[in-house]
Design a protein around this motif. Sequence first.
Motif, mmCIF file in Angstrom:
data_model
loop_
_atom_site.group_PDB
_atom_site.id
_atom_site.type_symbol
_atom_site.label_atom_id
_atom_site.label_comp_id
_atom_site.label_asym_id
_atom_site.label_seq_id
_atom_site.Cartn_x
_atom_site.Cartn_y
_atom_site.Cartn_z
ATOM 1 N N PRO A 1 59.595 -43.400 -7.047
ATOM 2 C CA PRO A 1 60.961 -42.949 -7.361
ATOM 3 C C PRO A 1 61.988 -43.262 -6.286
ATOM 4 C CG PRO A 1 59.595 -41.078 -6.748
ATOM 5 C CD PRO A 1 58.678 -42.253 -6.869
ATOM 6 N N SER B 1 51.882 -38.471 -4.336
ATOM 7 C CA SER B 1 50.990 -38.227 -5.468
ATOM 8 C C SER B 1 49.979 -37.117 -5.196
ATOM 9 C CB SER B 1 50.254 -39.515 -5.854
ATOM 10 O OG SER B 1 49.532 -40.024 -4.741
ATOM 11 N N LYS C 1 58.307 -29.415 -12.731
ATOM 12 C CA LYS C 1 58.070 -30.816 -12.401
ATOM 13 C C LYS C 1 59.032 -31.240 -11.316
ATOM 14 C CE LYS C 1 61.080 -32.349 -16.184
ATOM 15 N NZ LYS C 1 61.176 -33.146 -17.417
ATOM 16 N N GLU D 1 60.533 -36.778 -12.381
ATOM 17 C CA GLU D 1 59.520 -36.908 -13.423
ATOM 18 C C GLU D 1 60.174 -36.740 -14.810
ATOM 19 O OE1 GLU D 1 55.444 -35.459 -11.271
ATOM 20 O OE2 GLU D 1 56.714 -33.903 -12.131
#
Length: 438
Positions: free
Chosen positions: A379, A425, A434, A438
Motif C-alpha cells: 500500500p 503482513s 481492518k 484494505e
Amino acid sequence: MTLLVNTPFAESADMSAPTTHRFRAYTTKHLDELVARTGLGPEARLAIRAVATVLPFRTNTYVVDELIDWSAAPNDPIYRLVFPQEDMLPESDVARIADLLRREVPSHEIQRAAHEVRMKLNPHPAGQMELNVPDEMEGIQHKYRETVLFFPKQGQTCHSYCTYCFRWAQFVGEPNLKFASDDVENLRNYLLAHPDVTSVLITGGDPMIMSEPVLKRYIEPLLELPQLESIRIGSKALAYWPQRFVTDPDADDTLRLFERVVGAGKNLAFMAHFSHPREMAPRLLSEAVRRIHSTGAIIRTQAPLIRSINDNPGDWSDMWRQQHAMGMIPYYMFVERDTGPQDHFAVPLGRAYEIFRDAYASVSGLCRTVRGPSMSAVPGKVCVEGVTEINGERLFVLRLIQARDASLVGRPFFAHYDSEAKWLSDLKPALADKFPFE
C-alpha cells in the motif's frame, strides 16, 4: 551557474593509492580465496559458495581493502554487509546445493536447484512485477502519483552487492526476474501522458555504474520536461566506490552533467545509501561528497536496519551526525523487506522502533529530518510512529508517509503489538476491523 574548468570539482584531487586505482570487481570465482582470509574451514566456505549460488555476490578492491576489518571477519559488519553467510538461507537448502557443488554435478543441475530456492524467497516484494505499468512500458514503476521509478538497462549491477539487498533478483542472471529498459523515449512519452508526475527516480541496480555518456543519454531528455521538479539518482556508489566522483576518468564529466540538471531548474537529489558508520570514514568519501555538492545537487541518505550490521542506536546516530557534518540530509531508516534472506537480517518492528527512537533522541534537531522505521509495502511506505497503550493493550501506532492511494497519506492507524512481527503482513488491525488501505 559557472561550468567547466572554473568549477570547484575541476580541481585535481590529491588522493593517494590504493584508493585511486581503477575499478576491479570480485565475483563468485574469487569468493573462496577471499573468504579464506577469515580462517573459515573448507566446509564452511563450501556452504558460503552454496549461498552465493542462489543469491548474488560482487564486491571490489575498495570495499575489500579500505572498508573491511579482516581481523574481525567473519563477524566484521562490513564483511557481513557484502559477503554471503551460510545461515542466510534455510539449512536444508544450503546443504542440498553444497552437496551438488561437492559432487561437481553439471552446472544446469546446480542452477535448477538454485532457481527452486529463489522462488521461495519472494523475489519481487510489494507487487514490483504485478503492479508495474503495462508491459509496453517495461522498466517503469509508477507506485505513487507524483513519482516514477525508471530502471535503465545498463544500470542493472552495482559496484558491490549488499547481502540484504531487496533487489537481489535483478542480479542472479534469470531474465524473467529482471525489469529494465533502455527506451528513453518511452519514458518521456509516459511522463508527458502523466502530468501529475513531478519526480523521476533513476534506480537499479545502481545508475552510477554507468559511464557519463550513457547516464547522460537517460538524463538529458528529462531536462526538457517542464512538469519535472526533481530528478533523483539512487546509488550506493559513495559508500562502495567514491572514486566514481573523484578520480575515475569521467568523474568531472559526470559532475558537469549534474550541473546541467541543476542549471535546467531541476532539483537533483542524490539518494545515497550508507549502511554503517565505517563507510563514512575514508577521506576519499569526504572529497566525493564535496564535489557532488559543488554542482548544486543535494545528497539525502538512507538505508535499512539490518541485524548483525547496524542494529544498534549508536551506529545510526553516528551515521546521521557524520552525514549532517558533511552537508548530507538524513532521510530514511527502512525496515528490511520481506524478500530474500529477510529471516536472517530482519529486526522485529518493536525493536526497530526502539533503535530508531533512541538514535533519534541522541542527535540534534538538524539530523531529525530522518524518517522511520519505514516499510516499503504494497500500500505504500508505512512508518512505525510509536508504541502506545490504549485500554490496557499495547499497540503499534502506524502512518502511511507515502501511499498508492494518496488520500491515505498522513493518516495514523493502529495494530496490535506483536514482539515477533517483522513486516506489515505480520500485523493485525486494532481499534478498527481492518487497516485503512484494505
